[in-house]
Motif scaffolding. Structure first.
Motif, PDB file in Angstrom:
ATOM      1  N   ASP A 171       0.911  -1.185   0.035  1.00  0.00           N
ATOM      2  CA  ASP A 171      -0.134  -0.042   0.142  1.00  0.00           C
ATOM      3  C   ASP A 171       0.987   1.306   0.055  1.00  0.00           C
ATOM      4  OD1 ASP A 171      -2.037   1.792   0.346  1.00  0.00           O
ATOM      5  OD2 ASP A 171      -2.399   1.614   2.285  1.00  0.00           O
ATOM      6  N   SER A 176      -0.068   4.683   1.826  1.00  0.00           N
ATOM      7  CA  SER A 176      -0.484   4.526   3.364  1.00  0.00           C
ATOM      8  C   SER A 176      -0.025   5.884   3.930  1.00  0.00           C
ATOM      9  CB  SER A 176       0.318   3.214   3.782  1.00  0.00           C
ATOM     10  OG  SER A 176       0.267   3.223   5.083  1.00  0.00           O
ATOM     11  N   LEU A 196       0.609   6.160   7.188  1.00  0.00           N
ATOM     12  CA  LEU A 196       0.965   5.792   8.534  1.00  0.00           C
ATOM     13  C   LEU A 196       2.500   6.402   8.514  1.00  0.00           C
ATOM     14  CD1 LEU A 196       0.507   1.856   8.964  1.00  0.00           C
ATOM     15  CD2 LEU A 196      -1.062   4.021   9.710  1.00  0.00           C
ATOM     16  N   HIS A 225       4.167   2.773  12.103  1.00  0.00           N
ATOM     17  CA  HIS A 225       4.563   1.639  11.706  1.00  0.00           C
ATOM     18  C   HIS A 225       5.438   1.092  12.830  1.00  0.00           C
ATOM     19  CE1 HIS A 225       3.911   1.544   7.530  1.00  0.00           C
ATOM     20  NE2 HIS A 225       4.370   2.951   7.449  1.00  0.00           N
TER      21      HIS A 225
END
Length: 257
Positions: free
Chosen positions: A171, A174, A176, A181
């Motif tokens: 992805d 993402s 994040l 993470h």
């Protein structure tokens, strides 16, 4: 198996007494060659499909319109994304001087593409004084002149970083953060940041951008619009994506398409 645990593949193209020899093979989607190396340098090219090539130092995304120079005896693994029509060249040591001492992604001009296809139509022991010899000389010139493209994504060795990398490859868009993470990888953000610097020489944000732009280049080469490619790899702003793409590759996303 060789001493370093890699399987040395020996093909007829590596034994023929010619400066270069062509190799043509079609692969199904999802095929994996496994880690191996060859005695001769290769120019890996595909007229259809995307190749994901891993070396110990980096991972490379090789869509149509690009080729990967793999030096002799360099361990590597090829994974196919979609059906791949590979049309590769093997270079004898004296002819391999036209290439690089390390793996590098090359831009393939329309002329080089046609030369590769023409070489594939020649017999293995082509006439050095005839058409085959002229093709080989032109190929050497075009490979030496081909632009080198920054499509290498530094490889990661630490298991925690590799888990993070696998998540981002699945992805690329993402959002994040490194802290988020870290919670999933079993390490602190500070530890991951230190590992990124130590293993790649760059921070997490730059490594992620390198990955995203490599993925975007593959999407563009398969016909995606710049807007779709930008969204797929996590850019909310088309101008920001265009500026990053131009800075990395020297062309606009439209030209990359």
């Amino acid at each position: 198996m060789s001493a370093n645990g890699q399987n040395p593949r020996t093909l007829a193209q590596e034994q023929v007494d010619r400066p270069l020899a062509a190799f043509a093979r079609d692969y199904r989607g999802g095929e994996v060659t496994g880690w191996h190396h060859h005695a001769r340098a290769q120019l890996l090219y595909a007229t259809r499909g995307v190749m994901r090539v891993g070396t110990e130092a980096a991972g490379f995304t090789v869509p149509p319109g690009r080729a990967l120079w793999v030096p002799a005896r360099m361990g590597h693994e090829v994974r196919t994304e979609g059906e791949v029509a590979m049309r590769a060249l093997f270079f004898r040591e004296d002819a391999a001087r036209v290439g690089e001492s390390r793996a590098a992604v090359l831009g393939v001009s329309p002329l080089l593409r046609e030369l590769i296809l023409a070489a594939c139509a020649e017999p293995l022991e082509w006439d050095e004084a005839g058409r085959g010899g002229h093709l080989a000389a032109l190929i050497a010139e075009e490979v030496a002149r081909a632009p080198r493209l920054p499509l290498a994504v530094p490889a990661l060795r630490d298991p925690r970083l590799r888990r993070l990398a696998e998540a981002l490859r699945a992805d690329p868009a993402s959002k994040l953060t490194l802290e988020e993470h870290a919670a999933r990888c079993g390490a602190s953000a500070r530890t991951l940041a230190r590992l990124f610097r130590g293993e790649t020489g760059m921070g997490f944000a730059r490594w992620r951008q390198t990955l995203r732009l490599a993925e975007a280049a593959a999407l563009l080469s398969q016909g995606a619009t710049p807007a779709r490619a930008a969204a797929a790899v996590g850019y909310d702003s088309a101008p920001a994506f265009g500026a990053a793409f131009r800075a990395a590759f020297g062309v606009t996303p439209g030209a990359g398409r």
